[in-house]
Design a protein around this motif. Structure first.
Motif, short mmCIF file in Angstrom:
data_model
loop_
_atom_site.label_atom_id
_atom_site.label_comp_id
_atom_site.label_asym_id
_atom_site.label_seq_id
_atom_site.Cartn_x
_atom_site.Cartn_y
_atom_site.Cartn_z
N ALA A 130 0.84 -1.20 0.00
CA ALA A 130 0.00 0.00 0.00
C ALA A 130 0.87 1.25 0.00
CB ALA A 130 -0.93 0.00 1.21
N PRO A 131 0.65 2.17 -0.94
CA PRO A 131 1.53 3.34 -1.05
C PRO A 131 1.38 4.34 0.10
CG PRO A 131 -0.29 3.49 -2.61
CD PRO A 131 -0.35 2.12 -2.02
N ASN A 132 0.32 4.22 0.88
CA ASN A 132 0.12 5.17 1.97
C ASN A 132 0.98 4.87 3.20
OD1 ASN A 132 -1.84 2.90 1.99
ND2 ASN A 132 -2.40 3.71 4.00
N HIS A 133 1.64 3.70 3.23
CA HIS A 133 2.52 3.38 4.35
C HIS A 133 3.94 3.88 4.06
CE1 HIS A 133 -0.57 1.03 6.18
NE2 HIS A 133 -0.51 0.05 5.31
N SER A 134 4.54 4.54 5.01
CA SER A 134 5.96 4.89 4.91
C SER A 134 6.80 3.64 5.16
CB SER A 134 6.32 5.95 5.94
OG SER A 134 6.18 5.43 7.26
N TYR A 135 8.09 3.74 4.85
CA TYR A 135 8.97 2.60 5.13
C TYR A 135 8.98 2.30 6.63
CZ TYR A 135 13.17 -0.19 5.78
OH TYR A 135 14.06 -1.18 6.15
N ALA A 136 9.02 3.34 7.44
CA ALA A 136 9.02 3.14 8.89
C ALA A 136 7.75 2.43 9.34
CB ALA A 136 9.16 4.48 9.61
N ALA A 137 6.63 2.78 8.73
CA ALA A 137 5.36 2.14 9.09
C ALA A 137 5.35 0.67 8.67
CB ALA A 137 4.20 2.89 8.46
N ARG A 138 5.90 0.37 7.50
CA ARG A 138 5.97 -1.02 7.06
C ARG A 138 6.81 -1.84 8.04
NH1 ARG A 138 4.10 -0.39 1.86
NH2 ARG A 138 4.75 1.57 0.89
N CYS A 139 7.93 -1.27 8.43
CA CYS A 139 8.79 -1.97 9.38
C CYS A 139 8.06 -2.20 10.70
CB CYS A 139 10.06 -1.16 9.63
SG CYS A 139 11.19 -1.09 8.22
N GLU A 140 7.39 -1.18 11.19
CA GLU A 140 6.68 -1.31 12.46
C GLU A 140 5.62 -2.40 12.39
OE1 GLU A 140 5.96 -0.32 16.46
OE2 GLU A 140 7.59 0.24 15.11
N ARG A 141 4.91 -2.44 11.28
CA ARG A 141 3.87 -3.46 11.13
C ARG A 141 4.47 -4.87 11.09
NH1 ARG A 141 -1.29 -1.58 8.83
NH2 ARG A 141 -1.41 -3.44 7.51
N LEU A 142 5.56 -5.04 10.33
CA LEU A 142 6.16 -6.38 10.25
C LEU A 142 6.86 -6.77 11.54
CD1 LEU A 142 7.60 -7.12 6.70
CD2 LEU A 142 5.52 -7.95 7.78
N ILE A 143 7.42 -5.80 12.26
CA ILE A 143 8.00 -6.12 13.56
C ILE A 143 6.92 -6.65 14.50
CG2 ILE A 143 9.01 -5.08 15.64
CD1 ILE A 143 10.60 -3.23 13.70
N ASN A 144 5.73 -6.07 14.41
CA ASN A 144 4.61 -6.47 15.26
C ASN A 144 3.61 -7.35 14.52
OD1 ASN A 144 5.25 -4.84 17.76
ND2 ASN A 144 5.19 -3.20 16.25
N TRP A 145 4.12 -8.20 13.64
CA TRP A 145 3.26 -9.00 12.77
C TRP A 145 2.31 -9.90 13.55
CZ3 TRP A 145 3.12 -14.32 12.79
CH2 TRP A 145 4.13 -14.95 13.52
N GLU A 146 2.68 -10.27 14.78
CA GLU A 146 1.83 -11.16 15.57
C GLU A 146 0.48 -10.56 15.91
OE1 GLU A 146 3.98 -13.78 18.64
OE2 GLU A 146 5.34 -12.08 18.37
N THR A 147 0.37 -9.23 15.80
CA THR A 147 -0.91 -8.57 16.10
C THR A 147 -1.84 -8.55 14.89
OG1 THR A 147 -0.09 -6.36 15.48
CG2 THR A 147 0.27 -7.08 17.75
#
Length: 267
Positions: A202-219
């Motif tokens: 999704a283009p609306n996510h920044s790189y930092a946001a993508r990282c944060e989401r994958l770091i917390n993938w269990e949620t």
């Protein structure tokens, strides 16, 4: 490859053991896709594969000129144990990988004995059947920390400028009990697959946001249902780090063994 053209980063679902090479029907869409992908990619000078099937305490890199392969699966027809993929290794690339990781403060070692596992040779048999592009394999870390694996990918970004195709070989869905349960509800896995695709593409996510989401993938929805253990997901974390700021392309989406799986490409 031009020095100014970055080699891509590819996360692919490598399938169930050798099944993509044995004609298993639910793997056919994947086989058709991967068998025709190479002409749409710049030809790499070398390939680095992060497979779900090698874990070590510190990053380890194959270093043999002739690594060979290991049929690291059991219970399949005899043909599965006759598969060959006589690709050359690249000690020079192995040394470069070690140096890049050490620049980022990561202790890393070469392994001159490790053969290439099925997470490497099965997809490469489809992608580059002539086995004429040198290949090196990098291990996952056995602590399975998601943030560290993103950092691992970030350390490898420089390889793209050198014409090295980085491949994360895993599965966006990996629950073996569910794969073999014909009554399993595919809708549960579809929820996680949709979340994963949104995270990466999704283009609306920044790189930092993508990282944060994958770091917390269990949620994410149905995360632990899809990945009781996360070794098949973590190659995607490495790919995200190597892919950089731009969103990925959702280049493959279909069902394997009745469960939704996806592939992603960073150009």
């Amino acid at each position: 490859m031009s020095d100014t053209l970055l080699a891509p980063v590819l996360f692919l679902p490598h399938g169930g053991g050798p099944l993509p090479l044995l004609g298993e029907p639910s793997h056919k869409p994947f086989v058709d896709w991967l068998s025709t992908l190479a002409p749409n990619l710049p030809r790499p000078k070398a390939i680095l594969v992060i497979s779900a099937h090698w874990e070590t305490p510190v990053p380890s890199v194959t270093a043999s000129e002739d690594p060979g392969i290991v049929h690291d699966y059991y219970g399949f027809p005899e043909a599965a144990y006759k598969i060959e993929y006589p690709v050359k290794g690249s000690p020079a690339l192995s040394r470069t990988v070690i140096a890049l990781l050490k620049q980022q403060g990561m202790l890393a070692v070469q392994d001159e004995l490790r053969p290439l596992d099925h997470g490497v040779f099965v997809p490469l048999t489809l992608l580059y059947p002539n086995a004429d592009i040198p290949c090196v394999q990098l291990s996952l870390l056995d602590h399975l920390n998601p943030e560290t694996h993103i950092e691992l990918g970030e350390a490898l970004r420089e390889l793209r400028k050198k014409g090295v195709l980085i491949i994360g070989s895993g599965l966006s869905f990996h629950n073996l009990k569910v794969f073999f349960d014909r009554q399993a509800d595919g809708a549960r896995g579809e929820q996680f697959d949709q979340w994963l695709t949104d995270t990466c593409c999704a283009p609306n996510h920044s790189y930092a946001a993508r990282c944060e989401r994958l770091i917390n993938w269990e949620t994410a929805p149905e995360a632990r249902y899809c990945h009781p253990r996360e070794e098949h997901l973590l190659p995607l974390h490495v790919c995200l780090g190597a892919g950089g700021d731009a969103p990925a392309e959702h280049v493959f989406s279909d069902y394997m063994l009745r469960q939704k799986v996806s592939g992603y490409l960073w150009r």
